[in-house]
Design a protein around this motif. Structure first.
Motif, PDB file in Angstrom:
ATOM      1  N   ALA A 112      24.104  28.982  21.138  1.00 14.34           N
ATOM      2  CA  ALA A 112      23.047  28.752  22.172  1.00 14.34           C
ATOM      3  C   ALA A 112      22.325  30.116  22.561  1.00 14.34           C
ATOM      4  O   ALA A 112      20.990  30.159  22.600  1.00 14.34           O
ATOM      5  N   ALA A 113      22.965  31.353  22.572  1.00 16.61           N
ATOM      6  CA  ALA A 113      22.339  32.343  22.705  1.00 16.61           C
ATOM      7  C   ALA A 113      21.433  32.972  21.642  1.00 16.61           C
ATOM      8  O   ALA A 113      20.784  33.630  21.769  1.00 16.61           O
ATOM      9  N   ALA A 114      22.071  32.630  20.407  1.00 14.69           N
ATOM     10  CA  ALA A 114      21.332  32.869  19.223  1.00 14.69           C
ATOM     11  C   ALA A 114      20.058  32.486  18.869  1.00 14.69           C
ATOM     12  O   ALA A 114      19.163  32.951  18.595  1.00 14.69           O
ATOM     13  N   LEU A 115      20.066  31.098  19.453  1.00 20.41           N
ATOM     14  CA  LEU A 115      18.652  30.266  19.269  1.00 20.41           C
ATOM     15  C   LEU A 115      17.817  30.315  20.555  1.00 20.41           C
ATOM     16  O   LEU A 115      16.572  30.182  20.278  1.00 20.41           O
ATOM     17  N   PRO A 125      40.399  33.311  19.955  1.00 18.26           N
ATOM     18  CA  PRO A 125      41.821  32.831  18.996  1.00 18.26           C
ATOM     19  C   PRO A 125      41.425  32.202  17.946  1.00 18.26           C
ATOM     20  O   PRO A 125      40.154  31.826  17.750  1.00 18.26           O
ATOM     21  N   ALA A 126      42.406  32.144  16.966  1.00 20.34           N
ATOM     22  CA  ALA A 126      42.153  31.654  15.506  1.00 20.34           C
ATOM     23  C   ALA A 126      41.334  29.947  15.711  1.00 20.34           C
ATOM     24  O   ALA A 126      40.758  29.682  14.839  1.00 20.34           O
ATOM     25  N   ASP A 127      41.804  29.252  16.775  1.00 14.65           N
ATOM     26  CA  ASP A 127      41.478  27.902  16.892  1.00 14.65           C
ATOM     27  C   ASP A 127      41.662  27.425  18.422  1.00 14.65           C
ATOM     28  O   ASP A 127      41.962  28.130  19.080  1.00 14.65           O
ATOM     29  N   GLY A 128      41.217  25.956  18.560  1.00 16.57           N
ATOM     30  CA  GLY A 128      41.424  25.528  19.681  1.00 16.57           C
ATOM     31  C   GLY A 128      40.035  25.699  20.452  1.00 16.57           C
ATOM     32  O   GLY A 128      39.204  25.997  20.087  1.00 16.57           O
ATOM     33  N   GLU A 129      40.382  25.155  21.825  1.00 21.28           N
ATOM     34  CA  GLU A 129      39.095  24.926  22.663  1.00 21.28           C
ATOM     35  C   GLU A 129      38.539  26.319  23.010  1.00 21.28           C
ATOM     36  O   GLU A 129      37.019  26.240  23.066  1.00 21.28           O
ATOM     37  N   PRO A 130      39.085  27.448  23.078  1.00 24.42           N
ATOM     38  CA  PRO A 130      38.087  28.562  23.451  1.00 24.42           C
ATOM     39  C   PRO A 130      37.394  28.887  22.532  1.00 24.42           C
ATOM     40  O   PRO A 130      36.325  29.484  22.540  1.00 24.42           O
ATOM     41  N   ARG A 131      37.752  28.560  21.109  1.00 23.05           N
ATOM     42  CA  ARG A 131      37.027  29.177  20.014  1.00 23.05           C
ATOM     43  C   ARG A 131      35.735  28.370  19.930  1.00 23.05           C
ATOM     44  O   ARG A 131      34.623  28.446  19.512  1.00 23.05           O
ATOM     45  N   ALA A 155      31.951  29.453  20.226  1.00 24.53           N
ATOM     46  CA  ALA A 155      30.899  29.026  19.046  1.00 24.53           C
ATOM     47  C   ALA A 155      29.645  28.420  19.401  1.00 24.53           C
ATOM     48  O   ALA A 155      28.555  28.911  19.534  1.00 24.53           O
ATOM     49  N   GLU A 156      29.828  27.373  20.611  1.00 26.32           N
ATOM     50  CA  GLU A 156      28.749  26.752  21.117  1.00 26.32           C
ATOM     51  C   GLU A 156      28.006  27.910  22.244  1.00 26.32           C
ATOM     52  O   GLU A 156      26.438  27.723  22.020  1.00 26.32           O
TER      53      GLU A 156
END
Length: 729
Positions: free
Chosen positions: A463-466, A448-454, A458-459
């Protein structure tokens, strides 16, 4: 003839200087002596070796021609005569010639016709049949035709007589046609009549009721043609008529198939479904014509094998069969899964609840709904969102037993629904370690565009990227960048590929331009990677070099570095697969516009290959000033080369893009009529690819051709209403 005499002169031939499939032919004398020996097992092994070396998967070589006289003399000596005649016939039949003059191997067999024809009167029917088959492939009617006609008048064995009809027509269609017509006699054996029908087609004779009746009376016809030919008779007849591409013979083929599909015998219907499948692959009008005869087969207690698979291929037109497919899909086993896969396209609204109810048991249907089966060959409409199916997908994604491709397909389906699938974010986050490539992309699509799921997404992506598995870091970093605009993890992931082992270098190179201005930080690493280009680079590395060169140009405008790299990749020759690398590189060259002008010689070389021509034309149009588009690069000439490519069915999207770029003024009336045939002709253009997507890919090509024609000729898209093209000064 004595076997010893058959091998006379064997050691006098220059075997070490000749080659077969495995290199030097110096081993052939020993193989031929083993073949001529008394031990049956050793001789059989030697024959297998010859099929592997001098007739390797149908390819013939210089050593093949040299071996032919010894094979023919051994056959004439009565040693494994049938086996050796079949080998000789295969050699004569081959047109796949490597390192030998065109036709040389066939001519070598023709040179042994005295031996071969002598065996057409042998005591054993299998020997006679093999001898006739070999003689028929020699393309030597002056030497063989009269002798074979004489055998026709004397032969009594049905299989040999059928082989004679085929051979006489193959050697001389006009002179062989009367024999083929005579063999159609209604009181003749089925084998002979079916072979006669195929011979009539090969001779170019018009279709008539005798041939129609002969085929239907012979069904089931499997096994009624030569044992040396890979041929399903009903399929071959229908396909032969359809490839003539006339209205009358198209009608004849489809009427024959309709009649065969209505014969109740199960083995006949199985053959008819197989032939109908082939017809739909050849003819664009075949599905609509044959579906009324195919759909009732779904209501039988055991539908003929192949009917559901065929309906899957033409599911867009099979809506009338949706209720029957739904009944089958509600059952158990593979048939139910295949029926549901067809229903996914034919009637998605009916398919969704059935897929939700039995999701773990329906891998084919899930793959169809997710779009995974297409592999980019044809674009279908996304599977419509369904709340119950979303719940089922979430449950399955959370199940640790969901492994292999299944979680990937689940993620693809969620991604196709966009933010309507946002409730699945928790399951996608938990599944990221199992789907490191598809998972991040799906998260970006559904988040969704905002909120806790977004925030949580991102977190997890950061973590997966790094810190996640190496194989998923680029995908996670790209998804994080798309979600938040954060460049750091993507820069780090790309830099790691550029400066490390680079197993995903090509993927990293393609992502450079995603970074925009931030990509400037990568320029030193890109230059270092381009400077380190080892000899014998793999195809992925060649692709990566081309992508890096294009990215360097995008960031810096450094044509002096980028152009030589692109030129080297286009000219690289690493076997047949580098053809696709050259195509992709030509497409990249278009980004350089006029800076790609030094690539003109390399791009011009690509124009001679239909696969490459559209991409090369697009690059040349972008690179060259109008005054240089003359002579062999004149727009009308280029249009003809692009149409050659479109008619081959390979990279048709680029072909139609190139035709639009060339413009109406470049196209003659002949060119426009060729586009019209692509758009509205009955004969399919796309004939290869992923089997269950070939028809869809061809329909997509026809759609693109119609759209292109409309752009070039106006709203009607009718060539007959096109005004004359202006004359270019």
């Amino acid at each position: 003839m004595d076997r010893t005499l058959a091998l006379a002169g064997l050691d006098d031939r220059p075997w070490p200087e000749l080659h077969h499939a495995y290199g030097s032919a110096e081993d052939l004398p020993a193989v031929l002596r083993s073949l001529a020996g008394d031990d049956p097992e050793t001789a059989a092994g030697a024959l297998d070796e010859l099929y592997g070396s001098i007739l390797h998967q149908g390819t013939v070589y210089a050593a093949t021609a040299e071996a032919v006289p010894f094979l023919a003399r051994l056959a004439a000596a009565g040693h494994r005569s049938a086996d050796l005649l079949v080998l000789l016939g295969g050699i004569a039949e081959s047109t796949d010639e490597h390192g030998v003059a065109p036709g040389a191997c066939r001519a070598a067999v023709a040179g042994q016709l005295p031996c071969v024809l002598g065996l057409t009167g042998a005591g054993e029917a299998p020997v006679r049949q093999a001898a006739v088959w070999a003689a028929g492939h020699t393309a030597a009617p002056a030497e063989a035709w009269t002798a074979l006609l004489g055998r026709w008048e004397e032969e009594t064995d049905d299989a040999v007589r059928a082989e004679l009809v085929t051979a006489l027509v193959r050697l001389d269609p006009a002179r062989g046609a009367p024999t083929a017509l005579a063999a159609l006699a209604p009181d003749g054996p089925a084998r002979l009549r079916v072979t006669a029908v195929l011979a009539c087609l090969a001779a170019g004779l018009p279709w008539d009721d005798r041939q129609h009746d002969a085929v239907l009376a012979a069904l089931p016809a499997e096994g009624l043609v030569s044992a040396f030919e890979e041929c399903e008779p009903l399929q071959a007849v229908a396909g032969g008529l359809l490839r003539r591409d006339t209205a009358d013979e198209r009608e004849a083929a489809l009427a024959l198939l309709e009649a065969a599909l209505r014969i109740p015998a199960p083995d006949v219907r199985a053959e008819a479904v197989w032939a109908a499948d082939h017809a739909c692959m050849v003819s664009r009008s075949a599905p609509a014509r044959l579906l009324p005869a195919l759909l009732p087969l779904l209501d039988e207690p055991e539908p003929p094998h192949g009917v559901v698979s065929l309906l899957d291929k033409v599911a867009e037109q099979a809506g009338a069969g949706a209720p029957a497919l739904a009944r089958l899909a509600a059952g158990n086993g593979d048939l139910a899964d295949r029926a549901l896969a067809a229903l996914v396209t034919a009637a998605p609204a009916l398919a969704a609840p059935l897929l939700a109810e039995r999701l773990p048991e329906r891998p084919l249907a899930l793959a169809a709904a997710s779009g995974a089966r297409a592999h980019g060959t044809a674009v279908s409409a996304p599977f419509p969102y369904d709340a119950a199916l979303l719940d089922a997908v979430r449950r399955r994604l959370a199940d640790p037993e969901s492994k292999g491709n299944e979680p990937i397909h689940l993620a693809l389906l969620l991604a196709s629904w966009g933010q309507r699938a946002a409730p699945a974010v928790p399951e996608l986050l938990d599944a990221l370690p199992r789907i490191p490539l598809a998972g991040p992309t799906a998260l970006t699509a559904v988040c969704p565009a905002d909120g806790e799921p977004r925030t949580r997404s991102a977190e997890h992506l950061r973590a997966a990227a790094l810190h996640g598995p190496d194989e998923g870091r680029l995908s996670a970093a790209r998804a994080l960048h798309d979600l938040t605009g954060e460049p750091g993890p993507l820069l780090a992931a790309i830099r790691a590929e550029l400066t490390g082992a680079g197993r995903r270098l090509r993927e990293a190179a393609r992502l450079v331009t995603v970074l925009g201005e931030a990509a400037g930080e990568l320029v030193p690493a890109i230059r270092a990677a381009l400077a380190d280009r080892p000899e014998g680079r793999s195809i992925p590395r060649l692709d990566a070099d081309a992508e890096l060169a294009a990215a360097l140009w995008d960031i810096t405008g450094d044509a002096a570095t980028a152009v030589p790299v692109l030129d080297a990749v286009i000219r690289a020759d690493r076997g047949p697969w580098t053809r696709w690398t050259a195509l992709r590189t030509a497409r990249l060259a278009t980004r350089l516009a006029s800076a790609a002008r030094p690539l003109r010689p390399a791009l011009e070389e690509l124009l001679g290959t239909p696969l490459h021509a559209p991409a090369a034309v697009l690059a040349l149009l972008a690179a060259l000033p109008e005054e240089e588009l003359c002579g062999p690069l004149e727009r009308t000439v280029l249009a003809g080369q692009v149409l050659d490519a479109a008619e081959s069915g390979v990279d048709a999207d680029s072909a139609f893009e190139a035709l639009s770029a060339l413009g109406r003024a470049a196209l003659t009336d002949e060119h426009l009529h060729r586009i019209e045939r692509l758009a509205r002709g009955d004969r399919r253009v796309v004939t290869g690819g992923i089997e269950n997507q070939i028809i869809r890919a061809d329909e997509q090509l026809a759609t693109r051709a119609r759209e292109t024609l409309k752009r070039l000729t106006g709203p009607t898209g009718q060539v007959g209403q096109v005004a004359p093209a202006p004359v270019r000064g």
